[in-house]
Design a protein around this motif. Structure first.
Motif, short mmCIF file in Angstrom:
data_model
loop_
_atom_site.label_atom_id
_atom_site.label_comp_id
_atom_site.label_asym_id
_atom_site.label_seq_id
_atom_site.Cartn_x
_atom_site.Cartn_y
_atom_site.Cartn_z
N TYR A 95 -29.84 -78.60 6.56
CA TYR A 95 -29.02 -79.16 5.50
C TYR A 95 -29.63 -78.87 4.13
O TYR A 95 -30.82 -78.58 4.02
CB TYR A 95 -28.87 -80.68 5.68
CG TYR A 95 -28.15 -81.07 6.95
CD1 TYR A 95 -26.78 -81.26 6.96
CD2 TYR A 95 -28.86 -81.24 8.14
CE1 TYR A 95 -26.12 -81.62 8.13
CE2 TYR A 95 -28.21 -81.60 9.31
CZ TYR A 95 -26.83 -81.78 9.30
OH TYR A 95 -26.19 -82.13 10.46
N SER A 116 -15.63 -75.91 -2.89
CA SER A 116 -15.98 -76.21 -1.51
C SER A 116 -15.56 -75.05 -0.63
O SER A 116 -14.41 -74.59 -0.68
CB SER A 116 -15.28 -77.50 -1.05
OG SER A 116 -15.62 -77.81 0.29
N GLU A 143 -21.02 -76.17 -0.95
CA GLU A 143 -20.34 -76.91 -2.01
C GLU A 143 -21.14 -76.82 -3.29
O GLU A 143 -22.37 -76.90 -3.28
CB GLU A 143 -20.12 -78.38 -1.62
CG GLU A 143 -19.07 -78.55 -0.54
CD GLU A 143 -18.55 -79.98 -0.45
OE1 GLU A 143 -19.24 -80.90 -0.93
OE2 GLU A 143 -17.45 -80.17 0.09
N ASN A 163 -16.13 -71.44 10.04
CA ASN A 163 -16.42 -71.68 11.46
C ASN A 163 -16.23 -70.35 12.17
O ASN A 163 -15.10 -69.88 12.34
CB ASN A 163 -15.48 -72.74 12.03
CG ASN A 163 -15.68 -74.09 11.38
OD1 ASN A 163 -16.68 -74.75 11.58
ND2 ASN A 163 -14.71 -74.51 10.57
N SER A 223 -21.52 -72.03 12.01
CA SER A 223 -20.69 -72.78 11.06
C SER A 223 -21.52 -73.15 9.85
O SER A 223 -22.74 -73.34 9.95
CB SER A 223 -20.12 -74.04 11.72
OG SER A 223 -21.16 -74.92 12.08
N PHE A 224 -20.86 -73.25 8.71
CA PHE A 224 -21.58 -73.69 7.51
C PHE A 224 -20.63 -74.24 6.47
O PHE A 224 -19.43 -73.98 6.48
CB PHE A 224 -22.44 -72.55 6.93
CG PHE A 224 -21.68 -71.45 6.26
CD1 PHE A 224 -21.45 -71.46 4.89
CD2 PHE A 224 -21.19 -70.39 7.00
CE1 PHE A 224 -20.76 -70.44 4.27
CE2 PHE A 224 -20.51 -69.35 6.39
CZ PHE A 224 -20.28 -69.38 5.02
N LEU A 225 -21.21 -75.04 5.57
CA LEU A 225 -20.48 -75.63 4.46
C LEU A 225 -21.25 -75.37 3.18
O LEU A 225 -22.45 -75.65 3.10
CB LEU A 225 -20.31 -77.14 4.67
CG LEU A 225 -19.71 -77.92 3.49
CD1 LEU A 225 -18.26 -77.51 3.26
CD2 LEU A 225 -19.81 -79.42 3.73
N PRO A 243 -24.03 -80.19 2.48
CA PRO A 243 -23.85 -78.78 2.89
C PRO A 243 -24.86 -78.38 3.97
O PRO A 243 -26.02 -78.82 3.94
CB PRO A 243 -24.10 -78.01 1.58
CG PRO A 243 -23.68 -78.97 0.52
CD PRO A 243 -24.13 -80.32 1.02
N TYR A 244 -24.43 -77.54 4.90
CA TYR A 244 -25.26 -77.20 6.05
C TYR A 244 -25.02 -75.76 6.49
O TYR A 244 -24.04 -75.11 6.10
CB TYR A 244 -24.95 -78.14 7.21
CG TYR A 244 -23.53 -78.01 7.72
CD1 TYR A 244 -23.20 -77.08 8.70
CD2 TYR A 244 -22.51 -78.79 7.18
CE1 TYR A 244 -21.88 -76.94 9.14
CE2 TYR A 244 -21.20 -78.66 7.61
CZ TYR A 244 -20.90 -77.74 8.59
OH TYR A 244 -19.60 -77.58 9.00
N GLN A 246 -15.97 -73.46 3.43
CA GLN A 246 -16.38 -73.75 4.80
C GLN A 246 -15.99 -72.59 5.71
O GLN A 246 -14.95 -71.97 5.54
CB GLN A 246 -15.72 -75.04 5.29
CG GLN A 246 -16.22 -75.50 6.65
CD GLN A 246 -15.71 -76.88 7.02
OE1 GLN A 246 -14.80 -77.40 6.38
NE2 GLN A 246 -16.30 -77.49 8.03
N ASN A 299 -12.82 -68.26 7.44
CA ASN A 299 -13.32 -69.12 6.36
C ASN A 299 -12.17 -69.75 5.59
O ASN A 299 -11.02 -69.30 5.67
CB ASN A 299 -14.25 -68.33 5.42
CG ASN A 299 -13.53 -67.32 4.58
OD1 ASN A 299 -12.93 -67.65 3.56
ND2 ASN A 299 -13.57 -66.04 4.98
N SER A 300 -12.47 -70.80 4.83
CA SER A 300 -11.45 -71.62 4.20
C SER A 300 -10.75 -70.94 3.02
O SER A 300 -9.66 -71.37 2.62
CB SER A 300 -12.06 -72.94 3.72
OG SER A 300 -13.11 -72.71 2.80
#
Length: 216
Positions: free
Chosen positions: A105, A153, A143, A157, A139-141, A118-119, A155, A189-190
């Motif tokens: 994180y 933001s 921000e 997966n 996976s990751f986030l 965020p990770y 993200q 991705n987002s």
């Protein structure tokens, strides 16, 4: 003069006076008086012992270093260098099926960030025969505050690990490290825009590939 008769008359007169006084002297209760001044505060007590850290506190353990290049949903290019160094399970021990979950994180406290922490993480299995790791999910986030009232933001997966290249895997004395790169056409991705990731991982602490459970 009869003294006893005089004494009896005197007592009767006193009783009559006392009864009259009690009947006619009982008036209504008066109003409640004003509230008195506040008393002085007491002394501050001694500070108690420091409690144990809660589950929200993470532990510094190795790192995920990565560079993310892509386009925002509006098509604007971006490039971010990110450093994820905290873990809730630094040992990331394999479960009974040999599966390993590795996550780091960005911030030390899970709830110190305005939203999610965020990770970046990988899921995989340890191949005991070849003494290496086979990762099947990432996976990751990400921000970042663009301004006082704007948050970017992002993200991802990633299930299509065919697009993920993992190289230079080194697992020695329980310490794991590897490099990785990924290219996405926007499906995973987002932002729904093309994405490129390059990075490296260093566990910092041991990752146990075998956990033996002992009966009580």
């Amino acid at each position: 003069m009869n003294f006893n008769k005089y004494l009896s008359s005197t007592l009767r007169a006193m009783l009559v006076l006392a009864l009259a006084f009690s009947l006619f002297s009982c008036g209504d209760d008066g109003e409640i008086g004003p509230k008195g001044k506040k008393g002085l505060e007491g002394e501050v007590g001694d500070t108690g012992e420091e409690g144990a850290k809660g589950f929200t506190e993470l532990i510094e353990a190795g790192y995920f270093d990565l560079t993310v290049k892509g386009h925002r949903a509006d098509g604007t290019e971006f490039e971010e260098l990110i450093h994820y160094i905290y873990a809730d399970d630094p040992f990331a021990s394999a479960d009974s099926g040999g599966r390993v979950h590795i996550t780091r994180y960005q911030f030390e406290n899970q709830f110190s960030y305005p939203r999610a922490n965020p990770y970046f993480g990988f899921d995989g299995e340890y191949d005991a025969e070849n003494e290496t790791f086979d990762f099947y999910y990432c996976s990751f986030l990400l921000e970042k505050e663009d301004s006082a009232n704007s948050l970017f933001s992002f993200q991802a997966n990633i299930f299509r690990m065919d697009n993920m290249l993992i190289d230079n895997i080194l697992y020695q004395d329980g310490i794991l490290s590897f490099d990785f790169s990924f290219s996405d056409d926007g499906e995973d991705n987002s932002t729904k825009q093309p994405l490129q990731i390059e990075g490296s991982f260093f566990s910092g602490t041991k990752i146990y590939t075998e956990v033996l459970l002992r009966k009580k």
